[in-house]
Design a protein around this motif. Structure first.
Motif, PDB file in Angstrom:
ATOM      1  N   SER A   1      83.474  66.905  77.097  1.00  0.00           N
ATOM      2  CA  SER A   1      81.977  66.854  77.450  1.00  0.00           C
ATOM      3  C   SER A   1      81.109  67.740  76.555  1.00  0.00           C
ATOM      4  O   SER A   1      79.789  67.175  76.411  1.00  0.00           O
ATOM      5  N   SER A   2      81.563  68.740  76.134  1.00  0.00           N
ATOM      6  CA  SER A   2      80.715  69.668  75.162  1.00  0.00           C
ATOM      7  C   SER A   2      80.406  68.940  73.705  1.00  0.00           C
ATOM      8  O   SER A   2      79.408  69.167  73.208  1.00  0.00           O
ATOM      9  N   ARG A   3      81.340  68.315  73.253  1.00  0.00           N
ATOM     10  CA  ARG A   3      81.290  67.540  72.063  1.00  0.00           C
ATOM     11  C   ARG A   3      80.677  66.259  71.922  1.00  0.00           C
ATOM     12  O   ARG A   3      80.224  65.774  70.927  1.00  0.00           O
ATOM     13  N   THR A   4      80.338  65.464  73.227  1.00  0.00           N
ATOM     14  CA  THR A   4      79.854  64.413  73.220  1.00  0.00           C
ATOM     15  C   THR A   4      78.073  64.417  73.170  1.00  0.00           C
ATOM     16  O   THR A   4      77.773  65.145  73.932  1.00  0.00           O
ATOM     17  N   CYS A   5      77.707  63.551  72.470  1.00  0.00           N
ATOM     18  CA  CYS A   5      76.208  63.643  72.484  1.00  0.00           C
ATOM     19  C   CYS A   5      75.713  62.954  73.686  1.00  0.00           C
ATOM     20  O   CYS A   5      76.096  61.979  73.897  1.00  0.00           O
ATOM     21  N   SER A   6      74.970  63.657  74.562  1.00  0.00           N
ATOM     22  CA  SER A   6      74.364  62.944  75.739  1.00  0.00           C
ATOM     23  C   SER A   6      73.485  61.967  75.228  1.00  0.00           C
ATOM     24  O   SER A   6      72.938  61.076  76.375  1.00  0.00           O
ATOM     25  N   ALA A   7      72.772  61.803  74.367  1.00  0.00           N
ATOM     26  CA  ALA A   7      71.704  60.787  73.717  1.00  0.00           C
ATOM     27  C   ALA A   7      72.249  59.746  73.233  1.00  0.00           C
ATOM     28  O   ALA A   7      71.985  58.569  73.835  1.00  0.00           O
ATOM     29  N   CYS A   8      73.165  59.543  72.494  1.00  0.00           N
ATOM     30  CA  CYS A   8      73.919  58.636  71.547  1.00  0.00           C
ATOM     31  C   CYS A   8      75.356  58.223  72.066  1.00  0.00           C
ATOM     32  O   CYS A   8      75.674  57.295  71.608  1.00  0.00           O
ATOM     33  N   GLY A   9      75.990  59.280  72.553  1.00  0.00           N
ATOM     34  CA  GLY A   9      77.523  58.954  72.800  1.00  0.00           C
ATOM     35  C   GLY A   9      78.368  59.302  71.826  1.00  0.00           C
ATOM     36  O   GLY A   9      79.591  59.152  72.030  1.00  0.00           O
ATOM     37  N   SER A  10      78.001  59.678  70.655  1.00  0.00           N
ATOM     38  CA  SER A  10      78.950  59.962  69.530  1.00  0.00           C
ATOM     39  C   SER A  10      79.433  61.363  69.843  1.00  0.00           C
ATOM     40  O   SER A  10      78.973  62.210  70.463  1.00  0.00           O
ATOM     41  N   ILE A  11      80.650  61.398  69.288  1.00  0.00           N
ATOM     42  CA  ILE A  11      81.613  62.667  69.541  1.00  0.00           C
ATOM     43  C   ILE A  11      81.889  63.559  68.316  1.00  0.00           C
ATOM     44  O   ILE A  11      82.165  62.822  67.051  1.00  0.00           O
ATOM     45  N   VAL A  12      81.473  64.852  68.156  1.00  0.00           N
ATOM     46  CA  VAL A  12      81.826  65.412  67.266  1.00  0.00           C
ATOM     47  C   VAL A  12      83.132  65.794  67.024  1.00  0.00           C
ATOM     48  O   VAL A  12      83.862  66.247  68.137  1.00  0.00           O
ATOM     49  N   GLU A  13      83.522  65.881  65.903  1.00  0.00           N
ATOM     50  CA  GLU A  13      85.009  66.096  65.490  1.00  0.00           C
ATOM     51  C   GLU A  13      85.584  67.498  66.099  1.00  0.00           C
ATOM     52  O   GLU A  13      86.366  67.431  66.831  1.00  0.00           O
ATOM     53  N   ARG A  14      84.741  68.460  65.627  1.00  0.00           N
ATOM     54  CA  ARG A  14      84.829  69.850  66.060  1.00  0.00           C
ATOM     55  C   ARG A  14      83.858  70.661  66.204  1.00  0.00           C
ATOM     56  O   ARG A  14      83.055  70.576  65.534  1.00  0.00           O
ATOM     57  N   LEU A  15      84.185  71.527  67.355  1.00  0.00           N
ATOM     58  CA  LEU A  15      83.009  72.260  67.737  1.00  0.00           C
ATOM     59  C   LEU A  15      83.580  73.501  68.024  1.00  0.00           C
ATOM     60  O   LEU A  15      83.950  73.536  69.458  1.00  0.00           O
ATOM     61  N   PRO A  16      83.675  74.564  67.381  1.00  0.00           N
ATOM     62  CA  PRO A  16      84.235  75.925  67.965  1.00  0.00           C
ATOM     63  C   PRO A  16      83.382  76.478  69.169  1.00  0.00           C
ATOM     64  O   PRO A  16      82.215  76.052  69.235  1.00  0.00           O
ATOM     65  N   LEU A  17      84.142  77.206  69.858  1.00  0.00           N
ATOM     66  CA  LEU A  17      83.568  77.778  71.183  1.00  0.00           C
ATOM     67  C   LEU A  17      82.507  78.888  70.700  1.00  0.00           C
ATOM     68  O   LEU A  17      81.330  78.999  71.480  1.00  0.00           O
ATOM     69  N   ASP A  18      82.394  79.445  69.450  1.00  0.00           N
ATOM     70  CA  ASP A  18      81.319  80.125  69.204  1.00  0.00           C
ATOM     71  C   ASP A  18      79.930  79.211  68.814  1.00  0.00           C
ATOM     72  O   ASP A  18      78.747  80.180  68.667  1.00  0.00           O
ATOM     73  N   VAL A  19      80.132  78.163  68.818  1.00  0.00           N
ATOM     74  CA  VAL A  19      79.017  77.385  68.578  1.00  0.00           C
ATOM     75  C   VAL A  19      78.222  76.895  69.694  1.00  0.00           C
ATOM     76  O   VAL A  19      78.791  76.258  70.579  1.00  0.00           O
ATOM     77  N   ARG A  20      77.175  77.845  70.103  1.00  0.00           N
ATOM     78  CA  ARG A  20      76.335  77.579  71.292  1.00  0.00           C
ATOM     79  C   ARG A  20      75.469  76.278  71.550  1.00  0.00           C
ATOM     80  O   ARG A  20      75.030  75.825  72.525  1.00  0.00           O
ATOM     81  N   GLU A  21      74.680  75.907  70.239  1.00  0.00           N
ATOM     82  CA  GLU A  21      73.668  75.010  70.046  1.00  0.00           C
ATOM     83  C   GLU A  21      74.067  74.131  68.975  1.00  0.00           C
ATOM     84  O   GLU A  21      74.696  74.547  67.810  1.00  0.00           O
ATOM     85  N   TRP A  22      74.008  72.886  68.932  1.00  0.00           N
ATOM     86  CA  TRP A  22      74.276  72.094  67.695  1.00  0.00           C
ATOM     87  C   TRP A  22      73.338  70.758  67.869  1.00  0.00           C
ATOM     88  O   TRP A  22      72.838  70.521  68.793  1.00  0.00           O
ATOM     89  N   GLU A  23      73.381  70.142  66.671  1.00  0.00           N
ATOM     90  CA  GLU A  23      72.566  69.015  66.170  1.00  0.00           C
ATOM     91  C   GLU A  23      73.170  67.840  66.005  1.00  0.00           C
ATOM     92  O   GLU A  23      74.271  67.973  65.238  1.00  0.00           O
ATOM     93  N   CYS A  24      73.009  66.875  66.612  1.00  0.00           N
ATOM     94  CA  CYS A  24      73.824  65.467  66.478  1.00  0.00           C
ATOM     95  C   CYS A  24      73.039  64.723  65.451  1.00  0.00           C
ATOM     96  O   CYS A  24      72.214  65.083  64.807  1.00  0.00           O
ATOM     97  N   ARG A  25      74.149  63.896  64.931  1.00  0.00           N
ATOM     98  CA  ARG A  25      73.468  62.890  63.695  1.00  0.00           C
ATOM     99  C   ARG A  25      72.188  62.155  64.147  1.00  0.00           C
ATOM    100  O   ARG A  25      71.509  61.637  63.211  1.00  0.00           O
ATOM    101  N   CYS A  26      72.438  61.760  65.414  1.00  0.00           N
ATOM    102  CA  CYS A  26      71.040  61.035  65.909  1.00  0.00           C
ATOM    103  C   CYS A  26      69.572  61.851  65.845  1.00  0.00           C
ATOM    104  O   CYS A  26      68.570  61.474  66.187  1.00  0.00           O
ATOM    105  N   GLY A  27      69.762  63.225  65.595  1.00  0.00           N
ATOM    106  CA  GLY A  27      68.576  64.009  65.843  1.00  0.00           C
ATOM    107  C   GLY A  27      68.465  64.809  66.949  1.00  0.00           C
ATOM    108  O   GLY A  27      67.705  65.643  67.020  1.00  0.00           O
ATOM    109  N   ALA A  28      69.225  64.581  67.929  1.00  0.00           N
ATOM    110  CA  ALA A  28      69.075  65.468  69.419  1.00  0.00           C
ATOM    111  C   ALA A  28      69.490  66.678  69.105  1.00  0.00           C
ATOM    112  O   ALA A  28      70.847  66.901  68.330  1.00  0.00           O
TER     113      ALA A  28
END
Length: 94
Positions: A36-63
């Motif tokens: 749920s944390s690694r899936t983009c809620s806008a486009c549905g793509s899944i980030v391969e790796r997202l460490p717990l210290d990363v609180r905010e991130w940007e998807c490939r779609c720009g979200a």
């Protein structure tokens, strides 16, 4: 992690399910390994790796996502899909 496992989550879930039955509601449990944390809620793509210290991130779609808000949106969408389609996100408890 040990303190969380000792917190008796199964007892909390049992009580929530009991109260839901009491008030005619449905509890839908999402699998703990659902990304749920690694899936983009806008486009549905899944980030391969997202460490717990990363609180905010940007998807490939720009979200741009706050980790917790994004996870909440994805869990809500999964629960609504189960409610509408009748398919389970997780096997039912016996």
């Amino acid at each position: 992690a040990r303190a969380i496992s000792d917190a008796s989550w199964s007892e909390l879930r049992r009580m929530v399910e009991y109260k839901a039955d009491w008030y005619g509601r449905t509890v839908i449990a999402v699998d703990r390994f659902y990304p749920s944390s690694r899936t983009c809620s806008a486009c549905g793509s899944i980030v391969e790796r997202l460490p717990l210290d990363v609180r905010e991130w940007e998807c490939r779609c720009g979200a741009y996502h706050d980790r917790d808000v994004n996870a909440a949106r994805n869990i809500l969408a999964a629960g609504l899909a189960v409610s509408a389609c009748g398919d389970g996100v997780r096997p039912p408890r016996s």
